[in-house]
Motif scaffolding. Structure first.
Motif, PDB file in Angstrom:
ATOM      1  N   LEU A  67      -4.145  -1.771   1.793  1.00  0.00           N
ATOM      2  CA  LEU A  67      -5.566  -2.298   2.226  1.00  0.00           C
ATOM      3  C   LEU A  67      -6.199  -1.255   0.840  1.00  0.00           C
ATOM      4  O   LEU A  67      -5.943   0.298   0.546  1.00  0.00           O
ATOM      5  CB  LEU A  67      -5.568  -0.976   3.657  1.00  0.00           C
ATOM      6  CG  LEU A  67      -5.235  -1.468   4.308  1.00  0.00           C
ATOM      7  CD1 LEU A  67      -5.085  -0.730   6.244  1.00  0.00           C
ATOM      8  CD2 LEU A  67      -6.558  -3.214   4.953  1.00  0.00           C
ATOM      9  N   ASP A 105      -0.590  -0.978  -2.356  1.00  0.00           N
ATOM     10  CA  ASP A 105      -0.945  -0.999  -1.213  1.00  0.00           C
ATOM     11  C   ASP A 105      -1.047  -2.467  -1.132  1.00  0.00           C
ATOM     12  O   ASP A 105      -2.684  -2.561  -1.819  1.00  0.00           O
ATOM     13  CB  ASP A 105      -1.829   0.567  -1.207  1.00  0.00           C
ATOM     14  CG  ASP A 105      -2.449   0.929   0.182  1.00  0.00           C
ATOM     15  OD1 ASP A 105      -1.730   0.681   1.279  1.00  0.00           O
ATOM     16  OD2 ASP A 105      -3.474   1.668   0.519  1.00  0.00           O
ATOM     17  N   ASP A 164      -5.123   4.217  -2.586  1.00  0.00           N
ATOM     18  CA  ASP A 164      -6.622   5.015  -3.319  1.00  0.00           C
ATOM     19  C   ASP A 164      -6.289   6.452  -2.337  1.00  0.00           C
ATOM     20  O   ASP A 164      -7.142   6.919  -2.607  1.00  0.00           O
ATOM     21  CB  ASP A 164      -7.316   4.302  -2.299  1.00  0.00           C
ATOM     22  CG  ASP A 164      -6.608   3.610  -0.736  1.00  0.00           C
ATOM     23  OD1 ASP A 164      -6.041   3.128  -0.934  1.00  0.00           O
ATOM     24  OD2 ASP A 164      -7.676   3.922  -0.271  1.00  0.00           O
TER      25      ASP A 164
END
Ligand code: CA
Length: 240
Positions: free
Chosen positions: A65, A63, A20
């Motif tokens: 998180l 990823d 993100d």
């Protein structure tokens, strides 16, 4: 009109980055494209799941998180779907807790790499994962079955009587090493090198603490780890 089109000798491998943070994505894109990969980028887990289902993804960098569906869950769903189950997944983690790491591997991740990582390390992991999946003959899974215990070294999975048990990486390594040499007694100093390693920290050097935790987690299989007085420990499944 110029009809000739340049044809690359080998098709570019497609790396799907699920991350993100645009800055990280930008840097990775430069790194990967320089090395001859194509990078697709998804900023959310939902997007990523849709993208892998479309096909053509050779490897996923994931990823943990993420907003919404997190990396662990994305990995689990990739593995669950037969169409995507074989795509190698490397977890990108900034978490220092090795429990999360083991959860990731338990969810079926092939590897993990901790942020911050070097480009060189990342590329090496990507190539290694692609080599593993590219092999025509699949290497036999390294699974140890002893009594009620099942240890799957490829997935870092441990089950007791069919029920999944979560060990830390250090605990896993220790149990796996002992179980690979049933009946043999090992001193603590002998065991230590098989416990420490990547993802395991200096604090994890106390073998007795690990043994105590492993036994607690193994439940009915706890007594497979036998204390050998004056020496250390051995793995043994008592015949009834
Ligand atoms: Ca993130």
């Amino acid at each position: 009109m110029l009809a000739t089109r340049k044809r690359t000798a080998t098709k570019k491998k497609v790396v799907l980055l699920v991350e993100d943070e645009p800055d990280i994505a930008e840097v990775l894109r430069m790194t990967l494209e320089k090395e001859g990969f194509r990078m697709d980028w998804c900023a959310s887990g939902e997007q990523a799941l849709e993208r892998v289902r479309q096909g053509g993804v050779d490897i996923v960098l994931l990823d943990i998180l993420l907003p919404g569906v997190d990396g662990h869950e994305v990995c689990r769903r990739i593995r669950k779907d037969v169409a995507t189950a074989d795509i190698p997944v490397i977890m990108l983690t900034s978490l220092t807790d090795e429990t999360d790491l083991v959860v990731g591997l338990d969810m079926g991740a092939d590897d993990y790499i901790s942020k911050p990582f070097s480009n060189k390390e990342l590329l090496a992991r990507i190539r290694a994962a692609l080599r593993r999946t590219g092999r025509s003959t699949v290497a036999p899974r390294r699974v140890i079955r002893a009594g009620a215990l099942e240890i799957d070294a490829d997935r870092y999975g441990v089950r007791v009587a069919g029920k999944s048990v979560h060990l830390t990486l250090a605990e896993f390594r220790l149990l796996y090493y002992l179980a690979r040499h049933p009946g043999r007694a090992f001193g603590r100093a002998e065991l230590l090198p098989h416990v420490v390693g990547e993802g395991v920290y200096v604090l994890d050097r106390n073998i007795d603490v690990h043994i105590r935790n492993i036994r607690m987690k193994l439940g009915e299989a706890a007594n497979y780890i036998v204390t050998v007085r004056g020496i250390g420990y051995r793995f043994e499944v008592e015949a009834d």
